[in-house]
Design a protein around this motif. Structure first.
Motif, PDB file in Angstrom:
ATOM      1  N   PHE A 159       0.835  -1.206   0.000  1.00 16.73           N
ATOM      2  CA  PHE A 159       0.000   0.000   0.000  1.00 16.73           C
ATOM      3  C   PHE A 159       0.866   1.251   0.000  1.00 16.73           C
ATOM      4  O   PHE A 159       0.613   2.205  -0.746  1.00 16.73           O
ATOM      5  N   GLY A 160       1.909   1.255   0.808  1.00 17.60           N
ATOM      6  CA  GLY A 160       2.801   2.402   0.866  1.00 17.60           C
ATOM      7  C   GLY A 160       3.545   2.618  -0.439  1.00 17.60           C
ATOM      8  O   GLY A 160       3.763   3.763  -0.859  1.00 17.60           O
ATOM      9  N   ARG A 161       3.930   1.527  -1.105  1.00 19.35           N
ATOM     10  CA  ARG A 161       4.621   1.670  -2.384  1.00 19.35           C
ATOM     11  C   ARG A 161       3.704   2.269  -3.443  1.00 19.35           C
ATOM     12  O   ARG A 161       4.142   3.047  -4.290  1.00 19.35           O
ATOM     13  N   VAL A 162       2.435   1.906  -3.399  1.00 23.56           N
ATOM     14  CA  VAL A 162       1.480   2.506  -4.338  1.00 23.56           C
ATOM     15  C   VAL A 162       1.319   3.993  -4.046  1.00 23.56           C
ATOM     16  O   VAL A 162       1.232   4.815  -4.971  1.00 23.56           O
ATOM     17  N   LEU A 163       1.294   4.368  -2.766  1.00 23.17           N
ATOM     18  CA  LEU A 163       1.186   5.784  -2.417  1.00 23.17           C
ATOM     19  C   LEU A 163       2.364   6.570  -2.982  1.00 23.17           C
ATOM     20  O   LEU A 163       2.201   7.684  -3.494  1.00 23.17           O
ATOM     21  N   HIS A 164       3.563   6.000  -2.895  1.00 24.61           N
ATOM     22  CA  HIS A 164       4.735   6.682  -3.448  1.00 24.61           C
ATOM     23  C   HIS A 164       4.647   6.780  -4.963  1.00 24.61           C
ATOM     24  O   HIS A 164       5.089   7.768  -5.558  1.00 24.61           O
ATOM     25  N   ALA A 165       4.089   5.758  -5.585  1.00 24.73           N
ATOM     26  CA  ALA A 165       3.908   5.809  -7.038  1.00 24.73           C
ATOM     27  C   ALA A 165       2.904   6.903  -7.407  1.00 24.73           C
ATOM     28  O   ALA A 165       3.084   7.618  -8.404  1.00 24.73           O
ATOM     29  N   VAL A 173       0.037   5.108 -12.310  1.00 21.34           N
ATOM     30  CA  VAL A 173      -0.609   4.177 -11.380  1.00 21.34           C
ATOM     31  C   VAL A 173      -1.932   3.691 -11.945  1.00 21.34           C
ATOM     32  O   VAL A 173      -2.270   2.508 -11.857  1.00 21.34           O
ATOM     33  N   GLY A 174      -2.695   4.617 -12.534  1.00 22.15           N
ATOM     34  CA  GLY A 174      -3.957   4.230 -13.148  1.00 22.15           C
ATOM     35  C   GLY A 174      -3.764   3.289 -14.323  1.00 22.15           C
ATOM     36  O   GLY A 174      -4.511   2.317 -14.500  1.00 22.15           O
ATOM     37  N   VAL A 175      -2.738   3.551 -15.126  1.00 20.75           N
ATOM     38  CA  VAL A 175      -2.431   2.681 -16.265  1.00 20.75           C
ATOM     39  C   VAL A 175      -2.049   1.281 -15.786  1.00 20.75           C
ATOM     40  O   VAL A 175      -2.341   0.276 -16.443  1.00 20.75           O
ATOM     41  N   ALA A 176      -1.408   1.224 -14.618  1.00 19.26           N
ATOM     42  CA  ALA A 176      -0.996  -0.067 -14.053  1.00 19.26           C
ATOM     43  C   ALA A 176      -2.163  -0.836 -13.445  1.00 19.26           C
ATOM     44  O   ALA A 176      -1.980  -1.953 -12.942  1.00 19.26           O
ATOM     45  N   LEU A 297      10.987   1.076  -1.352  1.00 19.10           N
ATOM     46  CA  LEU A 297      10.454   0.997  -2.707  1.00 19.10           C
ATOM     47  C   LEU A 297      10.906  -0.266  -3.426  1.00 19.10           C
ATOM     48  O   LEU A 297      10.450  -0.555  -4.519  1.00 19.10           O
ATOM     49  N   ILE A 298      11.803  -0.997  -2.798  1.00 20.89           N
ATOM     50  CA  ILE A 298      12.313  -2.226  -3.406  1.00 20.89           C
ATOM     51  C   ILE A 298      11.368  -3.382  -3.088  1.00 20.89           C
ATOM     52  O   ILE A 298      11.070  -3.653  -1.922  1.00 20.89           O
TER      53      ILE A 298
END
Length: 307
Positions: A159-165, A173-176, A297-298
């Motif tokens: 969840f945190g990695r998505v927030l950073h994205a 992010v939407g495209v992903a 982020l890894i």
């Protein structure tokens, strides 16, 4: 002096709680929020009214205040989900002012500008002033530690990695295939709820709240705390809050030694000291005293990606 030092440490802890909440919204997700005092006011008034008027336990009141602030934050995020940067900042600032105006005028609920006094404080009738401050310091320290652990878990989670994205580019992010809007609303709700909890802590510490306490300057101090400590770093949020309170209160003892300074000029000079210190910090430590690390982020082998 002992009571004063403990009291300032408590205040620094409350500011650290707000800085952690801001870090979830701004540091992780890149959502600008200038309405922190609005969330703090919602949490403070909700907890004060429930504990004083209905006689609920203080813990229940503060939890309810945090949930109310989270709900208000989620609503604000929903209605402003298409806004970014300074447009979002203006809307959140307006939200905070709206909360303050409502608190000033709805006398039947908030007692208007006279504020609410006699808010219950834990163990206050059973201990001395110093003992109460020490007990409350322990409570605030426990809350800061628990929230720090929670925010660290968020930071290192999918969840945190998505927030950073989202912070970097929400279109990608939407495209992903991620629902960027849902993630933004969730981050705003979590951050606002944490700030609302800080408002409840403040209310039950001072035993008095009024609309005049929740002014934009408080938001500025919290943002300065995160900037000085390190945006995106939970340790930086805590360190920055301690630094800001240290400067604000430390300069209080320096001003009397400056000749030909009136009290109003001394107050303005303290703000100048704070601004100068922040500029120095950002000049030599552009990313704050505790810069953001990027190891979260890894994606480690075996980790489950966020859906």
């Amino acid at each position: 002096m002992e009571i004063y030092l403990v009291s300032m440490t408590v205040v620094a802890g409350i500011y650290a709680v707000m800085a952690l909440g801001l870090n979830v919204m701004w540091g992780m997700a890149g959502l600008v929020n200038l309405g922190l005092v609005g969330s703090a006011a919602v949490g403070a008034y909700t907890s004060a009214l429930l504990t004083k008027s209905l006689g609920l336990p203080i813990g229940v009141g503060m939890l309810a205040g945090a949930l109310a602030a989270a709900a208000a934050g989620a609503f604000l995020s929903l209605v402003s989900s298409r806004l970014k940067d300074h447009y979002l900042a203006i809307v959140t600032l307006g939200f905070a002012e709206a909360i303050r105006i409502v608190a000033s005028n709805e006398i039947w609920l908030t007692n208007g500008t006279d504020g609410i006094s006699g808010i219950p404080r834990p163990f206050r009738s059973e201990v001395t002033t110093l003992q109460f401050n020490l007990i409350y310091l322990a409570i605030v320290a426990a809350v800061v530690l628990a929230l720090y652990v929670l925010c660290q878990r968020i930071l290192y989670s999918p969840f945190g990695r998505v927030l950073h994205a989202i912070r970097d580019d929400d279109v990608v992010v939407g495209v992903a295939g991620k629902n960027a809007r849902l993630f933004k609303v969730t981050a705003f709700a979590i951050g606002s709820g944490i700030v609302g909890l800080a408002g409840g802590l403040y209310a039950h510490y001072t035993s008095f709240i009024s609309p005049e306490l929740f002014v934009p300057l408080m938001t500025l101090y919290v943002k300065l705390s995160l900037l000085a400590g390190g945006v995106g770093n939970n340790r930086g949020a805590v360190v920055g809050a301690a630094v800001i309170i240290l400067i604000l209160e430390g300069t209080r003892f320096l001003v009397p030694f400056i000749p030909y300074i009136t009290p109003p000029q001394g107050a303005a000079l303290r703000e100048l000291f704070l601004s100068a210190t922040l500029l120095i910090v950002l000049r030599f430590r552009l990313k704050g005293l505790v810069p953001e690390a990027h190891d979260h982020l890894i994606v480690r082998p075996g980790a489950t990606p966020s859906r």
